[in-house]
Design a protein around this motif. Structure first.
Motif, PDB file in Angstrom:
ATOM      1  N   LEU A   1       0.823  -1.200   0.000  1.00  0.00           N
ATOM      2  CA  LEU A   1       0.000   0.000   0.000  1.00  0.00           C
ATOM      3  C   LEU A   1       0.862   1.258   0.000  1.00  0.00           C
ATOM      4  O   LEU A   1       0.556   2.238  -0.695  1.00  0.00           O
ATOM      5  CB  LEU A   1      -0.932  -0.008   1.206  1.00  0.00           C
ATOM      6  CG  LEU A   1      -1.981  -1.121   1.211  1.00  0.00           C
ATOM      7  CD1 LEU A   1      -2.731  -1.139   2.543  1.00  0.00           C
ATOM      8  CD2 LEU A   1      -2.955  -0.964   0.061  1.00  0.00           C
ATOM      9  N   ALA A   2       1.947   1.241   0.777  1.00  0.00           N
ATOM     10  CA  ALA A   2       2.845   2.396   0.773  1.00  0.00           C
ATOM     11  C   ALA A   2       3.465   2.583  -0.608  1.00  0.00           C
ATOM     12  O   ALA A   2       3.579   3.711  -1.104  1.00  0.00           O
ATOM     13  CB  ALA A   2       3.924   2.226   1.835  1.00  0.00           C
ATOM     14  N   GLY A   3       3.848   1.485  -1.246  1.00  0.00           N
ATOM     15  CA  GLY A   3       4.414   1.570  -2.584  1.00  0.00           C
ATOM     16  C   GLY A   3       3.428   2.063  -3.616  1.00  0.00           C
ATOM     17  O   GLY A   3       3.821   2.627  -4.649  1.00  0.00           O
ATOM     18  N   ALA A   4       2.143   1.858  -3.357  1.00  0.00           N
ATOM     19  CA  ALA A   4       1.100   2.336  -4.267  1.00  0.00           C
ATOM     20  C   ALA A   4       0.733   3.792  -4.001  1.00  0.00           C
ATOM     21  O   ALA A   4      -0.157   4.335  -4.653  1.00  0.00           O
ATOM     22  CB  ALA A   4      -0.146   1.458  -4.137  1.00  0.00           C
ATOM     23  N   GLY A   5       1.410   4.405  -3.023  1.00  0.00           N
ATOM     24  CA  GLY A   5       1.197   5.829  -2.773  1.00  0.00           C
ATOM     25  C   GLY A   5       0.290   6.176  -1.623  1.00  0.00           C
ATOM     26  O   GLY A   5      -0.052   7.351  -1.441  1.00  0.00           O
TER      27      GLY A   5
END
Length: 328
Positions: free
Chosen positions: A111-115
Motif C-alpha cells: 500500500l505504501a508503494g502504491a502511494g
C-alpha cells in the motif's frame, strides 16, 4: 450488489517467525477473464488457476519505515499504532481478533508503494496496547475515531479483517462521512438479525470453539503449503492477546437494515475455505448493501490477507484507486 469476482494468487511468500520480518510488495500474473452472471447482473473475474502454476512461498523484500505512537484513549487505555506517513490518502487497517497491529506485514509495503499512507494499530488488550479501565472505556468505534483525530486524519479508507471487519462496519454506521471506502474481509460483520445468528451458529457446531485457532482461521491448502507462514501467523496470534484485555462494546446494533443505509462503496472479500464467513454468507450480507462488490480468494480461509496476499492486495489497491477522493 455491484459485482462478484473470484481470484487466485499465482505467487505466495516466505513468512518469518517473530513479527519483525522484512516483507514487501507482491504482484500477481496471469490473464483475467470476466464472465457475466445474468441472474444477478454481476461480473465474475477469474484469474489463473493454481493447478497450472503451483503455489509456492517466495521470499520478499523489506518493510517501509514507520513512525510508532501510543495513542491515549478513554479510561486510561493506550493504542499502539504505526504509520508510514506521507501525503497519500490514508488507509487504516483493522486486525482480526486473533491478531494485532503486527498482522499486516504483507500489506504495509504494498500500500505504501502504491502511494498510500498506511496505518495499523492494536485495539485495547492486543499486542503493545493498554486496555485501561473497562467501566470508563469508549466503544471500539470511539477509540478508532480518537485515533483518527490524533493522527490528523480527515477522510480515509477503512479495511477490516474478521473481527476487524465488525468494527469497520460499526464505524461506518457511526462515521460514514469520514470514510472514502470500506473493505471487509473474512468477516461475519456482526449482523444481529435472528435468521443470520441462527445460520452462523449452524456453521459452528460444538466443539468448533475448542478447535485450534490455526485450524479455524487458516485454510487447509495454506496450512499444508506454507508451514513457515503458519508458524509466523501463530507467533503473532500468541503475542496478540494481553492479560488486561476485555470485551469492548460496539457503538451500534448491526442489522441488515442498518447496513442498507450505507451509501459509500463497500468491498467484501472472503476465502473459499473460510469456516466463519464462506462465500455464501458474504453474498448474503452483500445483498443488503447498496454498493457492494464481492470477491472470493482461492486457497484461503478466514485470513486471505495473510494466506494469499498477492491476490488480496491486488483487490484492495484496485478498489482504493477506484474510490479515492470521493466527494459528497
Amino acid at each position: 450488489m455491484e459485482n462478484d469476482s473470484r481470484t487466485s494468487a499465482a505467487l505466495s511468500r516466505r513468512a518469518v517467525v517473530g513479527g519483525a520480518a522484512a516483507l514487501a510488495a507482491l504482484t500477481t500474473t496471469g490473464a483475467v477473464a470476466g464472465t457475466a452472471r445474468a441472474a444477478s447482473g454481476t461480473a465474475r473475474a477469474v484469474s489463473g488457476s493454481g493447478t497450472d502454476r503451483p503455489w509456492e512461498p517466495v521470499p520478499v523484500p523489506a518493510q517501509r519505515p514507520v513512525t510508532e505512537y501510543q495513542v491515549p484513549v478513554a479510561g486510561g487505555g493506550s493504542l499502539w499504532c504505526w504509520d508510514t506517513g506521507g501525503a497519500g490518502e490514508p488507509v487504516v487497517l483493522l486486525h482480526p481478533r486473533s491478531g494485532s497491529g503486527e498482522s499486516w506485514p504483507y500489506q504495509q509495503p504494498v500500500l505504501a508503494g502504491a502511494g498510500y499512507r498506511v496505518i495499523g494499530y492494536s485495539r485495547r488488550g492486543a499486542y503493545r496496547s493498554v486496555a485501561g479501565t473497562k467501566a470508563e472505556a469508549d466503544t471500539q468505534s470511539g477509540d478508532l475515531d480518537t485515533l483518527a483525530d490524533h493522527l490528523g486524519l480527515d477522510r480515509f479508507h477503512l479495511s477490516g479483517s474478521a473481527a476487524g471487519g465488525v468494527l469497520a462496519a460499526d464505524y461506518a454506521l457511526s462515521h460514514e462521512d469520514r470514510l472514502l471506502s470500506l473493505t471487509v474481509s473474512g468477516s461475519i460483520m456482526g449482523v444481529q438479525d435472528a435468521a443470520y445468528l441462527e445460520l452462523a451458529a449452524a456453521l459452528q457446531p460444538d466443539p468448533f470453539g475448542d478447535l485450534p485457532a490455526a485450524f479455524k482461521e487458516l485454510g487447509p491448502s495454506y496450512r499444508a503449503g506454507d508451514l513457515d507462514g503458519v508458524a509466523a501467523w501463530q507467533a503473532i496470534q500468541t503475542r496478540a492477546l494481553t492479560a488486561d484485555g476485555f470485551a469492548q462494546p460496539l457503538a451500534n446494533t448491526i442489522t441488515w437494515a442498518a447496513l442498507g443505509t450505507l451509501t459509500l462503496p463497500v468491498q467484501l472479500i472472503t476465502g473459499d475455505g473460510d469456516l466463519y464467513s464462506p462465500p455464501s454468507i458474504m453474498r448474503l450480507n452483500a445483498r443488503h448493501l447498496r454498493r457492494a462488490q464481492t470477491h472470493v480468494v482461492d486457497e484461503a480461509g478466514h485470513n486471505p490477507h495473510w494466506e494469499q496476499p498477492a491476490a488480496w492486495n491486488r483487490l484492495l489497491v484496485a478498489f482504493l484507486r477506484r474510490n479515492g477522493g470521493r466527494g459528497r
